[in-house]
Design a protein around this motif. Structure first.
Motif: not given
Length: 197
Positions: A69-81
């Protein structure tokens, strides 16, 4: 056992044909043949059912592992996907996020639409696909709000991404080479989790 019952059935068929042709004594009882044939068929049906049940049990016990299962996680604090495959991080990319006046909303979403050659439309302006397109070379929409749409896409301004700046209208901007790599690994329906952490 199947071979024996098959031979007996053939033998019984042969004798029935002979009896019908009146070449043997008339004491051959067709009702006994019918009873034998019915028993043979019912026991054959029972064996077939048992075989099917057995195969189903074996198949469920030896099932292939679940598809990754693929999932995309985006951190607005660290600004990494991050791209995760069955919970394991397989790729990490810098991103630019929404400016303070047009922030990227946190939440759980999923990719709803993918374009491999996006055309940019804004206030009557149309820009053809390519590296000078404001949305870059790939586009993955994940959230609709009124007439606005939030997406993960490329950019014509790579410095914003390299600085991991908060400058977009709310979308997630990636380097064009990174967005192509991500695009090739996900599908419509891939979860997108945007966190403020």
């Amino acid at each position: 056992m199947e071979l024996v019952t098959g031979l007996l059935a053939r033998w019984a068929d042969h004798w029935l044909n002979i009896c019908r042709a009146e070449t043997v004594a008339p004491y051959f009882d067709e009702s006994k043949y019918a009873e034998f044939y019915e028993r043979r068929m019912s026991s054959s049906w029972v064996r077939q059912m048992a075989l099917c049940i057995g195969l189903a049990v074996v198949a469920s016990a030896t099932q292939l592992p679940a598809r990754a299962e693929k999932t995309i996680e985006i951190s607005l604090k660290d600004r990494y996907l991050k791209l995760l495959d069955s919970g394991v991080v397989v790729a990490r990319y810098p991103v630019a996020i929404g400016a303070p006046e047009s922030p990227t909303p946190a939440g759980s979403y999923e990719i709803t639409r993918m374009e491999d050659a996006p055309v940019y439309h804004k206030k009557g302006k149309v820009i053809a696909p390519g590296p000078k397109n404001p949305v870059g070379v790939r586009y993955m929409a994940y959230f609709q709000l009124g007439t606005g749409e939030y997406a993960i896409h490329g950019t014509a301004w790579p410095n914003w991404v390299n600085l991991r700046a908060a400058v977009s209208l709310g979308c997630i901007r990636m380097l064009n080479k990174d967005v192509i790599n991500l695009f090739n690994q996900v599908d419509v329906g891939t979860p997108v989790v945007v966190t403020s952490k």
